[in-house]
Design a protein around this motif. Structure first.
Motif, PDB file in Angstrom:
ATOM      1  N   THR A  88       0.850  -1.193   0.000  1.00  0.00           N
ATOM      2  CA  THR A  88       0.000   0.000   0.000  1.00  0.00           C
ATOM      3  C   THR A  88       0.888   1.246   0.000  1.00  0.00           C
ATOM      4  O   THR A  88       2.086   1.174   0.267  1.00  0.00           O
ATOM      5  N   VAL A  89       0.288   2.380  -0.285  1.00  0.00           N
ATOM      6  CA  VAL A  89       1.032   3.646  -0.350  1.00  0.00           C
ATOM      7  C   VAL A  89       1.064   4.367   0.994  1.00  0.00           C
ATOM      8  O   VAL A  89       1.720   5.393   1.132  1.00  0.00           O
ATOM      9  N   ASP A  90       0.355   3.826   1.994  1.00  0.00           N
ATOM     10  CA  ASP A  90       0.364   4.409   3.332  1.00  0.00           C
ATOM     11  C   ASP A  90      -0.003   3.320   4.333  1.00  0.00           C
ATOM     12  O   ASP A  90      -0.071   2.142   3.982  1.00  0.00           O
ATOM     13  N   ASP A  92      16.853  -7.266  -1.767  1.00  0.00           N
ATOM     14  CA  ASP A  92      17.331  -6.662  -3.015  1.00  0.00           C
ATOM     15  C   ASP A  92      16.213  -6.571  -4.049  1.00  0.00           C
ATOM     16  O   ASP A  92      16.393  -5.971  -5.106  1.00  0.00           O
ATOM     17  N   VAL A  93      15.059  -7.141  -3.746  1.00  0.00           N
ATOM     18  CA  VAL A  93      13.877  -7.005  -4.595  1.00  0.00           C
ATOM     19  C   VAL A  93      13.025  -5.896  -3.980  1.00  0.00           C
ATOM     20  O   VAL A  93      12.433  -6.073  -2.922  1.00  0.00           O
ATOM     21  N   LEU A  98       8.281  -5.540  -7.135  1.00  0.00           N
ATOM     22  CA  LEU A  98       7.237  -6.510  -6.805  1.00  0.00           C
ATOM     23  C   LEU A  98       5.841  -6.012  -7.148  1.00  0.00           C
ATOM     24  O   LEU A  98       4.979  -6.788  -7.542  1.00  0.00           O
ATOM     25  N   TRP A  99       5.600  -4.731  -6.930  1.00  0.00           N
ATOM     26  CA  TRP A  99       4.280  -4.142  -7.164  1.00  0.00           C
ATOM     27  C   TRP A  99       4.404  -2.908  -8.065  1.00  0.00           C
ATOM     28  O   TRP A  99       4.156  -1.779  -7.623  1.00  0.00           O
ATOM     29  N   PRO A 100       4.747  -3.104  -9.335  1.00  0.00           N
ATOM     30  CA  PRO A 100       4.896  -1.950 -10.231  1.00  0.00           C
ATOM     31  C   PRO A 100       3.579  -1.203 -10.443  1.00  0.00           C
ATOM     32  O   PRO A 100       3.587  -0.037 -10.811  1.00  0.00           O
ATOM     33  N   GLY A 101       2.465  -1.858 -10.191  1.00  0.00           N
ATOM     34  CA  GLY A 101       1.156  -1.211 -10.352  1.00  0.00           C
ATOM     35  C   GLY A 101       0.722  -0.413  -9.149  1.00  0.00           C
ATOM     36  O   GLY A 101      -0.372   0.156  -9.134  1.00  0.00           O
ATOM     37  N   VAL A 144       3.926  -2.876   3.628  1.00  0.00           N
ATOM     38  CA  VAL A 144       3.618  -4.250   3.231  1.00  0.00           C
ATOM     39  C   VAL A 144       2.778  -4.911   4.322  1.00  0.00           C
ATOM     40  O   VAL A 144       3.069  -4.791   5.509  1.00  0.00           O
ATOM     41  N   TRP A 145       1.745  -5.587   3.867  1.00  0.00           N
ATOM     42  CA  TRP A 145       0.798  -6.281   4.739  1.00  0.00           C
ATOM     43  C   TRP A 145       0.795  -7.764   4.404  1.00  0.00           C
ATOM     44  O   TRP A 145       1.043  -8.149   3.263  1.00  0.00           O
ATOM     45  N   ALA A 146       0.468  -8.591   5.385  1.00  0.00           N
ATOM     46  CA  ALA A 146       0.291 -10.026   5.158  1.00  0.00           C
ATOM     47  C   ALA A 146      -1.173 -10.366   5.386  1.00  0.00           C
ATOM     48  O   ALA A 146      -1.824  -9.786   6.267  1.00  0.00           O
ATOM     49  N   PHE A 147      -1.689 -11.302   4.583  1.00  0.00           N
ATOM     50  CA  PHE A 147      -3.052 -11.797   4.781  1.00  0.00           C
ATOM     51  C   PHE A 147      -3.006 -13.318   4.805  1.00  0.00           C
ATOM     52  O   PHE A 147      -2.481 -13.945   3.883  1.00  0.00           O
TER      53      PHE A 147
END
Length: 98
Positions: free
Chosen positions: A40-42, A64-65, A70-73, A80-83
């Motif tokens: 997410t952006v925030d 290094d990734v 990973l999320w170019p869109g 980063v969140w986990a579900f």
């Protein structure tokens, strides 16, 4: 603030893995079930798992990734969140980031 810790992710909800804005992180799935990672952006919880990255048991995401790779869109992704799906138990993710 840099962090290096294990985070227990409960089933059926999003868990924030980054305590501050980051460009990359190291994440290791210590559990026996796969989890979906979402950027997410925030610090707002994601609205869906669309575009998520699956982290299988024992899988390691290297720092290094970058999030941008990973999320170019998701322009300017910084959190980063986990579900963990509802039908399984909690999963522990080892996380390290600057």
């Amino acid at each position: 603030m840099p962090e290096n810790r294990d985070i227990e992710c409960a089933a059926g909800q999003y868990t924030l893995l980054t305590s501050n804005d980051v460009a990359a992180l190291r994440a290791l799935n210590r559990g026996v079930h796969a989890v979906d990672l979402v950027a997410t952006v925030d610090a707002s919880e994601p609205l869906s798992r669309a575009g998520s990255v699956r982290l299988t048991p024992g899988a390691l995401l290297l720092p290094d990734v970058t999030l941008a790779l990973l999320w170019p869109g998701v322009p300017e992704a910084v959190r980063v969140w986990a579900f963990v799906p509802d039908h399984i138990g909690a999963v522990t993710i080892s996380v390290s980031h600057e």
